[in-house]
Motif scaffolding. Sequence first.
Motif, PDB file in Angstrom:
ATOM      1  N   MET A   1       0.752  -1.133   0.128  1.00  0.00           N
ATOM      2  CA  MET A   1      -0.084   0.087  -0.001  1.00  0.00           C
ATOM      3  C   MET A   1       1.075   1.122  -0.028  1.00  0.00           C
ATOM      4  O   MET A   1       1.910   1.175   0.711  1.00  0.00           O
ATOM      5  N   THR A   2       0.529   2.283  -0.823  1.00  0.00           N
ATOM      6  CA  THR A   2       1.409   3.441  -0.889  1.00  0.00           C
ATOM      7  C   THR A   2       1.145   4.251   0.337  1.00  0.00           C
ATOM      8  O   THR A   2       0.162   4.618   0.969  1.00  0.00           O
ATOM      9  N   PRO A   3       2.149   4.882   0.829  1.00  0.00           N
ATOM     10  CA  PRO A   3       2.353   5.552   2.294  1.00  0.00           C
ATOM     11  C   PRO A   3       1.336   6.745   1.890  1.00  0.00           C
ATOM     12  O   PRO A   3       1.510   7.395   0.837  1.00  0.00           O
ATOM     13  N   PHE A   4       0.873   7.266   3.023  1.00  0.00           N
ATOM     14  CA  PHE A   4       0.084   8.497   2.779  1.00  0.00           C
ATOM     15  C   PHE A   4       0.967   9.386   3.755  1.00  0.00           C
ATOM     16  O   PHE A   4       0.883   9.309   4.958  1.00  0.00           O
ATOM     17  N   THR A   5       1.542  10.584   3.444  1.00  0.00           N
ATOM     18  CA  THR A   5       2.199  11.363   4.357  1.00  0.00           C
ATOM     19  C   THR A   5       1.725  12.750   4.084  1.00  0.00           C
ATOM     20  O   THR A   5       0.817  13.318   5.021  1.00  0.00           O
ATOM     21  N   THR A   6       2.195  13.549   2.969  1.00  0.00           N
ATOM     22  CA  THR A   6       1.316  14.684   2.735  1.00  0.00           C
ATOM     23  C   THR A   6       0.708  14.872   1.395  1.00  0.00           C
ATOM     24  O   THR A   6       1.477  14.271   0.304  1.00  0.00           O
TER      25      THR A   6
END
Length: 201
Positions: A1-6
């Motif tokens: 899963m692609t990380p969610f940061t900004t």
Amino acid sequence: MTPFTTLAGIAAPLPLVNVDTDMIIPKQYLKTIERTGLGRGLFDEMRYREDGAENPDFVLNRPAYRKAEILVAGDNFGCGSSREHAPWALLDFGIRCVIAPSFADIFYNNCFKNGILPIALPQDQVDLLMDDAERGANATLTVDLEAQTIQGPDGGTIPFEIDPWRRHCLLNGLDDIGLTLEKADRIDAFEKEAAQARPWV
């Protein structure tokens, strides 16, 4: 899963209440178990006319919002059936964040498991962001999950709160499989010990 940061992206306004999962992705698209390709069916009945042509009046068909990554919506978003295809369709279209006054519980949970950040805010704050989203190509919001803030196009900031564990998982791109794989060494050690203790199994 692609990380969610900004996430800094265009926000599309969808000022409708009780948007259910059948509106998000109609039942005819549920034949697949693939997570890709469902973006085409997102909001099918509102995005397309009976002849299959695009409805130019629907927000995601307008030039300014075709690459929207944030959706600002009305109350009780994601109600209806529990279909996980709903967040799959949003994600496949490119939506990584949905902001609304409230969400249906199952949809809310499914978002986190699929890399989408659902943010529940008081109605007056959603109204402000809805107004920002109405600006078309200038409707850029910046969602910072680490700081738990949303910054509008004029620089105003709105704080939000997310459960710390869910925040950790999104920041690190961990779905249920990823969480299990974090314990791969312990799982392997257990299996080796079990094989030695019970070689007949």
